[in-house]
Design an enzyme around this catalytic site. Structure first.
Site: not given
Length: 281
Positions: A50, A88, A118, A120, A186
């Site tokens: 982000s 991330d 991390k 996804e 999320e």
């Protein structure tokens, strides 16, 4: 803690042990000063991709590079002494194969001194998570709305409603079975978040999920109100920095235009400061 004694950092196993216990406090950070502010209060500090949207003005996280994550990861590392640092893996650095993921995760850990990465994805990433964890790389998973797949989702939409709930449950079970030490949920319905939390043995960390998750995470700039025009439903603002900063900048501009700044106390004289005063020459 005694004065001068170094504070022990939180570890991935300690996070995993918090399942069902006192909720985990997690925030993002992208700079050293912010890392220093959040460290005493947080169990986990995430350098999220982000950063591309928050600090670099990108429209999505897709343009974030590994070098960007390393740059910000290093900055945050300098500001932490207690919280677990997670960084991330950005889009395109792990999806091709487990081997690609390992190379990039190993570089990320080596160059930032983070304790975990991390990534996804659920079922599709289970083999990659297993590959990484078997080789000593702790993984925080991320399912539900995964921002790197925003185009596939058709926007930042709630995931897991209706029949899609089973897909989210399958993803949660897959990442837990693969060895992830925790998972971010999320933007999924609260009922589903509670069900997922009860169904898997690793901590769930909610963002736009349920208060019954094992922890919560927010983008620090969102919860501080740094963006006047941006207010997601799942964010509670604990400050209003956009308004405060705008007022302060406006006051500075007025003072400059009216020659009120710098005043006498902000400028230097021809004489050296007295040692007693502690001023600079």
């Amino acid at each position: 803690m005694s004065v001068g004694r170094k504070m022990r950092a939180v570890t991935p196993p300690q996070v995993a042990e918090r399942k069902g216990g006192v909720p985990l406090v997690c925030l993002t950070a992208y700079t050293t000063p912010v890392a220093r502010l959040v460290d005493p209060h947080c169990d986990v500090v995430l350098v999220g991709d982000s950063v591309g949207m928050v600090l670099h003005g990108l429209e999505s996280t897709l343009g974030v590079t590994l070098d960007m994550m390393i740059l910000h990861g290093r900055a945050v590392r300098r500001g932490l002494s207690r919280a677990l640092l997670v960084v991330d893996l950005p889009f395109g650095t792990y999806e091709e194969s487990p081997e690609q993921a390992f190379r990039n995760a190993a570089r990320l850990m080596a160059e930032t001194d983070c304790a975990a990465v991390k990534l996804e994805g659920g079922v599709a990433m289970a083999d990659t998570i297993a590959f990484l964890t078997a080789r000593g790389i702790p993984v925080m998973a991320h399912i539900g709305l995964t921002p790197q797949s925003v185009h596939a989702f058709g926007g930042y939409k709630v995931q897991g409603r209706g029949e899609a709930a089973e897909r989210v449950l399958d993803d949660a079970r897959a990442v837990a079975d693969a060895g992830a030490f925790s998972v971010v949920l999320e933007k999924i319905p609260a009922d589903l978040a509670r069900e997922v939390t009860r169904a898997i043995p690793i901590p769930t960390i909610g963002i736009g999920a349920s208060v019954d998750c094992d922890g919560q995470i927010l983008v620090v700039d969102d919860m501080l109100g740094a963006f006047a025009e941006f207010r997601p439903k799942f964010v509670k603002r604990y400050a209003d920095h956009a308004v405060t900063a705008s007022e302060a900048i406006g006051a500075y501009a007025d003072d400059v235009r009216e020659r009120r700044f710098p005043a006498a106390e902000h400028v230097f004289s021809d004489e050296a400061a007295s040692p007693v005063s502690g001023g600079a020459a």
